[in-house]
Write a protein that holds these residues in place. Structure first.
Motif, PDB file in Angstrom:
ATOM      1  N   LEU A 137       0.828  -1.201   0.000  1.00  0.00           N
ATOM      2  CA  LEU A 137       0.000   0.000   0.000  1.00  0.00           C
ATOM      3  C   LEU A 137       0.863   1.252   0.000  1.00  0.00           C
ATOM      4  CD1 LEU A 137      -2.658  -1.029   2.669  1.00  0.00           C
ATOM      5  CD2 LEU A 137      -3.081  -0.739   0.228  1.00  0.00           C
ATOM      6  N   THR A 138       0.298   2.322  -0.488  1.00  0.00           N
ATOM      7  CA  THR A 138       0.987   3.609  -0.440  1.00  0.00           C
ATOM      8  C   THR A 138       0.715   4.281   0.901  1.00  0.00           C
ATOM      9  OG1 THR A 138      -0.909   4.803  -1.341  1.00  0.00           O
ATOM     10  CG2 THR A 138       0.673   3.892  -2.929  1.00  0.00           C
ATOM     11  N   THR A 139       1.486   5.314   1.199  1.00  0.00           N
ATOM     12  CA  THR A 139       1.252   6.088   2.414  1.00  0.00           C
ATOM     13  C   THR A 139      -0.130   6.718   2.383  1.00  0.00           C
ATOM     14  OG1 THR A 139       3.608   6.572   2.606  1.00  0.00           O
ATOM     15  CG2 THR A 139       2.102   8.020   3.803  1.00  0.00           C
ATOM     16  N   GLN A 140      -0.547   7.164   1.213  1.00  0.00           N
ATOM     17  CA  GLN A 140      -1.857   7.776   1.066  1.00  0.00           C
ATOM     18  C   GLN A 140      -2.971   6.786   1.386  1.00  0.00           C
ATOM     19  OE1 GLN A 140      -2.589   9.381  -2.827  1.00  0.00           O
ATOM     20  NE2 GLN A 140      -4.430  10.502  -2.214  1.00  0.00           N
ATOM     21  N   ALA A 141      -2.755   5.532   1.097  1.00  0.00           N
ATOM     22  CA  ALA A 141      -3.754   4.496   1.377  1.00  0.00           C
ATOM     23  C   ALA A 141      -3.709   4.020   2.823  1.00  0.00           C
ATOM     24  CB  ALA A 141      -3.554   3.310   0.440  1.00  0.00           C
ATOM     25  N   GLY A 142      -2.773   4.543   3.615  1.00  0.00           N
ATOM     26  CA  GLY A 142      -2.721   4.211   5.036  1.00  0.00           C
ATOM     27  C   GLY A 142      -1.761   3.118   5.408  1.00  0.00           C
ATOM     28  N   ALA A 143      -0.707   2.925   4.626  1.00  0.00           N
ATOM     29  CA  ALA A 143       0.246   1.840   4.887  1.00  0.00           C
ATOM     30  C   ALA A 143       0.861   1.930   6.276  1.00  0.00           C
ATOM     31  CB  ALA A 143       1.346   1.850   3.819  1.00  0.00           C
ATOM     32  N   HIS A 144       1.288   3.123   6.674  1.00  0.00           N
ATOM     33  CA  HIS A 144       1.959   3.276   7.978  1.00  0.00           C
ATOM     34  C   HIS A 144       0.996   3.020   9.136  1.00  0.00           C
ATOM     35  CE1 HIS A 144       5.495   4.472   5.921  1.00  0.00           C
ATOM     36  NE2 HIS A 144       5.105   5.713   5.622  1.00  0.00           N
ATOM     37  N   HIS A 145      -0.219   3.543   9.016  1.00  0.00           N
ATOM     38  CA  HIS A 145      -1.205   3.335  10.082  1.00  0.00           C
ATOM     39  C   HIS A 145      -1.510   1.852  10.257  1.00  0.00           C
ATOM     40  CE1 HIS A 145      -1.975   7.496  10.880  1.00  0.00           C
ATOM     41  NE2 HIS A 145      -2.330   7.756   9.634  1.00  0.00           N
ATOM     42  N   LEU A 146      -1.682   1.150   9.152  1.00  0.00           N
ATOM     43  CA  LEU A 146      -1.989  -0.274   9.234  1.00  0.00           C
ATOM     44  C   LEU A 146      -0.826  -1.064   9.823  1.00  0.00           C
ATOM     45  CD1 LEU A 146      -3.938  -0.941   5.906  1.00  0.00           C
ATOM     46  CD2 LEU A 146      -4.836  -0.960   8.239  1.00  0.00           C
ATOM     47  N   ALA A 147       0.390  -0.694   9.458  1.00  0.00           N
ATOM     48  CA  ALA A 147       1.562  -1.384  10.008  1.00  0.00           C
ATOM     49  C   ALA A 147       1.661  -1.162  11.509  1.00  0.00           C
ATOM     50  CB  ALA A 147       2.831  -0.899   9.312  1.00  0.00           C
ATOM     51  N   ALA A 179      -8.123  -4.035  17.333  1.00  0.00           N
ATOM     52  CA  ALA A 179      -8.577  -4.769  16.153  1.00  0.00           C
ATOM     53  C   ALA A 179      -9.650  -3.975  15.413  1.00  0.00           C
ATOM     54  CB  ALA A 179      -9.121  -6.141  16.563  1.00  0.00           C
ATOM     55  N   HIS A 180     -10.554  -3.351  16.166  1.00  0.00           N
ATOM     56  CA  HIS A 180     -11.598  -2.547  15.530  1.00  0.00           C
ATOM     57  C   HIS A 180     -10.985  -1.349  14.799  1.00  0.00           C
ATOM     58  CE1 HIS A 180     -15.782  -1.188  15.022  1.00  0.00           C
ATOM     59  NE2 HIS A 180     -15.259   0.015  15.093  1.00  0.00           N
ATOM     60  N   ALA A 181     -10.013  -0.700  15.437  1.00  0.00           N
ATOM     61  CA  ALA A 181      -9.339   0.440  14.801  1.00  0.00           C
ATOM     62  C   ALA A 181      -8.622  -0.004  13.533  1.00  0.00           C
ATOM     63  CB  ALA A 181      -8.351   1.078  15.776  1.00  0.00           C
ATOM     64  N   TYR A 182      -7.998  -1.187  13.585  1.00  0.00           N
ATOM     65  CA  TYR A 182      -7.344  -1.719  12.379  1.00  0.00           C
ATOM     66  C   TYR A 182      -8.378  -1.914  11.276  1.00  0.00           C
ATOM     67  CZ  TYR A 182      -4.615  -4.640   9.244  1.00  0.00           C
ATOM     68  OH  TYR A 182      -3.978  -5.134   8.128  1.00  0.00           O
ATOM     69  N   GLY A 183      -9.513  -2.503  11.637  1.00  0.00           N
ATOM     70  CA  GLY A 183     -10.560  -2.727  10.656  1.00  0.00           C
ATOM     71  C   GLY A 183     -11.028  -1.432  10.008  1.00  0.00           C
ATOM     72  N   GLU A 184     -11.169  -0.388  10.824  1.00  0.00           N
ATOM     73  CA  GLU A 184     -11.603   0.905  10.285  1.00  0.00           C
ATOM     74  C   GLU A 184     -10.582   1.463   9.293  1.00  0.00           C
ATOM     75  OE1 GLU A 184     -14.396   2.890  13.725  1.00  0.00           O
ATOM     76  OE2 GLU A 184     -12.224   3.063  13.952  1.00  0.00           O
ATOM     77  N   HIS A 185      -9.298   1.389   9.645  1.00  0.00           N
ATOM     78  CA  HIS A 185      -8.257   1.889   8.742  1.00  0.00           C
ATOM     79  C   HIS A 185      -8.169   1.031   7.474  1.00  0.00           C
ATOM     80  CE1 HIS A 185      -6.936   4.419  12.082  1.00  0.00           C
ATOM     81  NE2 HIS A 185      -6.178   5.053  11.219  1.00  0.00           N
ATOM     82  N   ALA A 186      -8.314  -0.281   7.637  1.00  0.00           N
ATOM     83  CA  ALA A 186      -8.276  -1.168   6.467  1.00  0.00           C
ATOM     84  C   ALA A 186      -9.483  -0.924   5.566  1.00  0.00           C
ATOM     85  CB  ALA A 186      -8.241  -2.630   6.922  1.00  0.00           C
ATOM     86  N   GLU A 187     -10.626  -0.626   6.166  1.00  0.00           N
ATOM     87  CA  GLU A 187     -11.812  -0.343   5.363  1.00  0.00           C
ATOM     88  C   GLU A 187     -11.625   0.947   4.558  1.00  0.00           C
ATOM     89  OE1 GLU A 187     -16.700  -0.074   5.836  1.00  0.00           O
ATOM     90  OE2 GLU A 187     -15.432  -0.292   7.617  1.00  0.00           O
TER      91      GLU A 187
END
Length: 206
Positions: A137-147, A179-187
């Motif tokens: 993923l790109t940074t714009q797509a939230g790669a760092h947040h998901l990691a 886990a919920h926060a991860y799901g929100e960022h992944a969504e």
């Protein structure tokens, strides 16, 4: 006759949204159960004085005091049960959305999120099984947040495993909340990816 089958990305987003809604419902239920358990605890309510004589020479009973303890036990069980349900639903949201995201990154077009379930309706999932999508993923797509959230989720699971033997440890929702926060960022990343695919004509490709 015109084809009325919904586009794959619409049903996929609906599927992920349903996982999110399930996690939120159980989070709210757990919060209510926790609040009720705290407010009805015997230490927080003054028992109504009054004894009940029992036949046979038994010690007199305290009806209101006993009712408070019965309710406390009941709500404590409910608090634990709703926490477990919320945690499993949140992990399902995280894994289901991550799996959908990984499939789209592989140029697949899944119609729904896919998750394993046991005969009791639970998702047999662990935090460290969550795919690492940061490199795709790109940074714009939230790669760092998901990691970051993936690392936090694995740490939460390890900490919870270490604390389960401690009966005095307060019931924690750190794993479920992460886990919920991860799901929100992944969504959000999934929406970003689908918008990108739409802009490049991928959504309707044969």
């Amino acid at each position: 006759m015109p084809d009325t089958t919904p586009e794959w990305h619409l049903t996929l987003l609906e599927s992920v949204h349903a996982l999110a809604a399930a996690s939120r419902e159980l989070r709210d239920a757990h919060q209510h159960a926790r609040h009720t358990a705290r407010t009805t605890g015997p230490a927080r309510i003054i028992p109504v004085p009054g004894l009940l004589t029992l036949p046979g020479g038994s010690e007199p009973a305290r009806p209101h005091d006993e009712a408070l303890w019965q309710l406390s036990d009941l709500y404590l069980v409910l608090e634990h049960h709703t926490r477990d349900l919320y945690e499993n639903a949140a992990l399902g949201y995280a894994h289901g959305t991550a799996t959908a995201l990984a499939a789209v990154l592989r140029a697949e077009r899944p119609h729904h999120a896919e998750l394993p379930r046991d005969r009791n309706g639970n998702y047999p999932l662990a935090a460290d099984d969550l795919p690492d999508l940061s490199g795709s993923l790109t940074t714009q797509a939230g790669a760092h947040h998901l990691a970051d959230l993936r690392a936090q989720l694995i740490a939460c699971e390890q900490a919870q495993d270490n604390e389960e033997a401690d009966a005095e440890t307060e019931l924690s929702t750190a794993l479920a909340d992460t886990a919920h926060a991860y799901g929100e960022h992944a969504e959000r990343a999934l929406h970003h990816l689908i918008r990108f695919a739409d802009a490049h004509g991928f959504l309707h490709a044969s």
